[in-house]
Design an enzyme around this catalytic site. Structure first.
Site, PDB file in Angstrom:
ATOM      1  N   ASP A   1       1.806  13.403  -7.894  1.00 49.06           N
ATOM      2  CA  ASP A   1       0.770  12.890  -6.981  1.00 49.06           C
ATOM      3  C   ASP A   1      -0.515  12.498  -7.703  1.00 49.06           C
ATOM      4  O   ASP A   1      -1.619  12.915  -7.309  1.00 49.06           O
ATOM      5  CB  ASP A   1       0.442  13.932  -5.912  1.00 49.06           C
ATOM      6  CG  ASP A   1       1.670  14.511  -5.247  1.00 49.06           C
ATOM      7  OD1 ASP A   1       2.619  13.747  -5.005  1.00 49.06           O
ATOM      8  OD2 ASP A   1       1.694  15.723  -4.966  1.00 49.06           O
TER       9      ASP A   1
ATOM     10  N   GLU B   1       2.760   9.094   3.943  1.00 49.76           N
ATOM     11  CA  GLU B   1       1.794  10.052   3.407  1.00 49.76           C
ATOM     12  C   GLU B   1       1.097   9.453   2.197  1.00 49.76           C
ATOM     13  O   GLU B   1       1.305   8.294   1.838  1.00 49.76           O
ATOM     14  CB  GLU B   1       2.512  11.348   3.021  1.00 49.76           C
ATOM     15  CG  GLU B   1       3.610  11.148   1.997  1.00 49.76           C
ATOM     16  CD  GLU B   1       4.431  12.408   1.756  1.00 49.76           C
ATOM     17  OE1 GLU B   1       4.215  13.417   2.449  1.00 49.76           O
ATOM     18  OE2 GLU B   1       5.302  12.376   0.865  1.00 49.76           O
TER      19      GLU B   1
END
Length: 600
Positions: free
Chosen positions: A60, A219
């Protein structure tokens, strides 16, 4: 007062030597078998770079550029210190600058009150505005979400990261965006948008703005403004085989957002590429105006068999089409880098290179290096620098722990006596010299390839109870063991030679391919006195089953008394010191069967 980041620069006076000067000696000095040496190729060619840029467990990624410097932060879940901030001047060479979460006093007791193995710091975003660096993140505890906003004016200094502001987030993956009027906004998974008060942490009404193109779990949102358009970049399709990046745009920040007809704009799903699970990215510009992006990927190929390092951070170039949409360079191991920033400056930071080696002698009070991490915050006094080495105070909880126990000291929730670093190379050697005295049954110390309490491989020395005499002073055994949701790890026991007792012992693991680890022990006074204990598949720590791909492997050392004792203390009688710690990267696999050597 803001600290000017250029005080951390110095001008490089020497150019990098030709690759072959280090490439040829490497083959003769690492002891790598000839069958694998044949796979190695020089790791630098003009106008090329190689992914992953942040090797090892770095999921991420979120990145920015400020005054020609690039800063990236990644998820860390239960690892502490957490939220590493890496810095680069050229997008290729990265060093650790600091950790946004670096002391328990910033979030007192939070780690100890978190039970899930993959809970913790999820999907941070780093941004810069008016002299302040911000890292916003969701801390996950089961079904609850705690938003945290960390701030600093000096990203090179751990102490400068403030106690975070709490934000009442309802979902994960918060983004931070300022509009032209100065208002700050947070976008979260789903995807919804809320106005944010940066001083109080209060949020405005949540407004749904886009739910993607129909893929699972929209997301990882990031907002950008360019040429009068608001662009919303997200991840969707799940975090494994179908992972991807998609984008939409609108004329107002609240939408409506129109999907790019070419979505997904980045993915490797449905291919036989070595880099899989490509997704969850962030875009940014360099000082010359060129666009770049970082995202996560897994080096596994479509089989998803051997992937102990989990999700790593990869770099790609971005251009813009005539229709005003970003076009992202497909993620591969070998990448064209014609527009890479050219900088004569080398960044100085407190930490080592992200792909660097360790050669540490812990004598004379040498402190713990800044890139070493733990699974949860360790109890105070667990690791102490002494003149005899790095002392490890054994804890009652072993690396697996009894996670269902009513005795919290046995679950591992209050921290483990484990210290490690990320496995950041496909091919590597890791060795730890331990000076130890194990005087009570159940006491154990050694090394581990650790992904979570549910997934680790351990090579140790353990004092077992002598079953024949029922003595409290049992036999010393070398033990190769572990736990995995996907692979059966059979325990292997070897008696410690009498001549080795009460002598420092070297515990070692080597990986000369992507699929296996070889574990051995040796006597320091006799280099030839080496015992190979066994070989275990790296698939055992590859996230298959259990909690999945969120985590990645660390290599490190541990000590435990396996539940003996009471409260948070073991019985007296054990002494464990790390005297020498060596991690040597040998090679990176960048495609199926293609390994490039690494240099120190």
């Amino acid at each position: 007062m803001a600290v000017h980041p250029f005080r951390h620069y110095f001008l490089s006076l020497l150019q990098v030597l030709p690759v072959m000067l280090w490439y040829l000696p490497l083959l003769f000095s690492t002891g790598i078998p000839s069958t694998f040496a044949a796979q190695l190729q020089p790791s630098h060619q003009p106008n090329l770079y190689f992914n992953p840029i942040l090797p090892g467990w770095h999921p991420d990624p979120s990145c920015i550029q400020n005054r020609g410097l690039f800063f990236c932060v990644t998820s860390t879940f239960q690892a502490f210190p957490g939220l590493p901030v890496y810095i680069s001047a050229n997008l290729i060479e990265w060093k650790l600058a600091s950790h946004a979460w670096n002391r328990d006093s910033q979030l007192p007791g939070l780690s100890w009150n978190t039970t899930g193995q993959a809970n913790g710091m999820y999907a941070p975003t780093i941004r810069y505005r008016n002299g302040v660096y911000y890292v916003i993140v969701a801390y996950v505890r089961g079904d609850s979400r705690l938003g945290l906003l960390f701030k600093t004016t000096d990203p090179f200094d751990n102490a400068s990261w403030e106690v975070p502001i709490s934000i009442d987030l309802k979902d994960i993956d918060p983004d931070l965006f300022w509009d032209d009027d100065g208002k700050a906004y947070v976008a979260t998974a789903g995807v919804s948008l809320q106005e944010l008060d940066l001083e109080s942490g209060s949020l405005g009404e949540a407004i749904p703005i886009w739910n993607g193109t129909g893929g699972a779990w929209p997301e990882g949102p990031h907002l950008y403004k360019k040429d009068g358009w608001y662009y919303l970049l997200i991840a969707e399709g799940g975090t494994s085989e179908k992972h991807s990046i998609t984008i939409a745009r609108a004329k107002t920040i609240q939408g409506p957002y129109t999907s790019n007809p070419s979505n997904p704009i980045l993915t490797n799903r449905g291919t036989d590429e070595y880099f899989q699970s490509v997704g969850h990215g962030d875009l940014f510009q360099d000082a010359a105006g060129n666009w770049w992006g970082f995202c996560l990927a897994i080096r596994s190929g479509p089989a998803y068999a051997f992937m102990p390092m989990g999700r790593e951070a990869v770099l790609f170039n971005a251009t813009w089409s005539e229709e005003g949409w970003p076009v992202l360079q497909p993620v591969r191991g070998r990448m064209a880098g014609n527009s890479l920033p050219s900088s004569p400056l080398t960044v100085l930071g407190n930490g080592p290179a992200v792909d660097g080696n360790d050669r540490i002698t812990f004598r004379d009070g040498v402190p713990v290096p800044p890139h070493f991490i733990h699974h949860r915050v360790p109890p105070p006094g667990t690791f102490v620098a002494t003149k005899n080495g790095l002392y490890i105070q054994a804890r009652r909880a072993n690396l697996t722990g009894d996670q269902m126990s009513s005795d919290v000291e046995l679950t591992g929730q209050h921290g483990l006596s484990f210290i490690g670093r990320r496995q950041s190379h496909t091919l590597f050697r890791f060795a730890v010299d331990l000076a130890l005295r194990l005087r009570t049954d159940g006491q154990e110390a050694g090394i581990s390839i650790f992904r979570s309490q549910n997934e680790h491989i351990d090579l140790s020395i353990i004092r077992r109870l002598n079953q024949t005499s029922n003595s409290s002073c049992g036999d010393l055994l070398f033990r190769l063991s572990g736990i995995s949701p996907s692979t059966t790890i059979e325990e292997r026991l070897v008696s410690v030679p009498k001549a080795w007792k009460n002598q420092p012992i070297r515990f070692e693991v080597e990986a000369y391919n992507a699929s296996d680890y070889t574990f051995s022990v040796s006597q320091l006074d006799n280099a030839r006195a080496r015992i190979v204990i066994g070989k275990i598949s790296s698939g055992a720590v590859s996230g298959r089953g259990g909690i999945g791909f969120f985590l990645g492997s660390m290599v490190g050392a541990f000590a435990t008394c396996n539940g003996r004792g009471s409260g948070n203390k073991c019985k007296e009688g054990s002494e464990v010191f790390i005297q020498r710690w060596v991690y040597e990267g040998i090679g990176q696999e960048i495609a199926n069967g293609e390994v490039i050597p690494t240099k120190d």
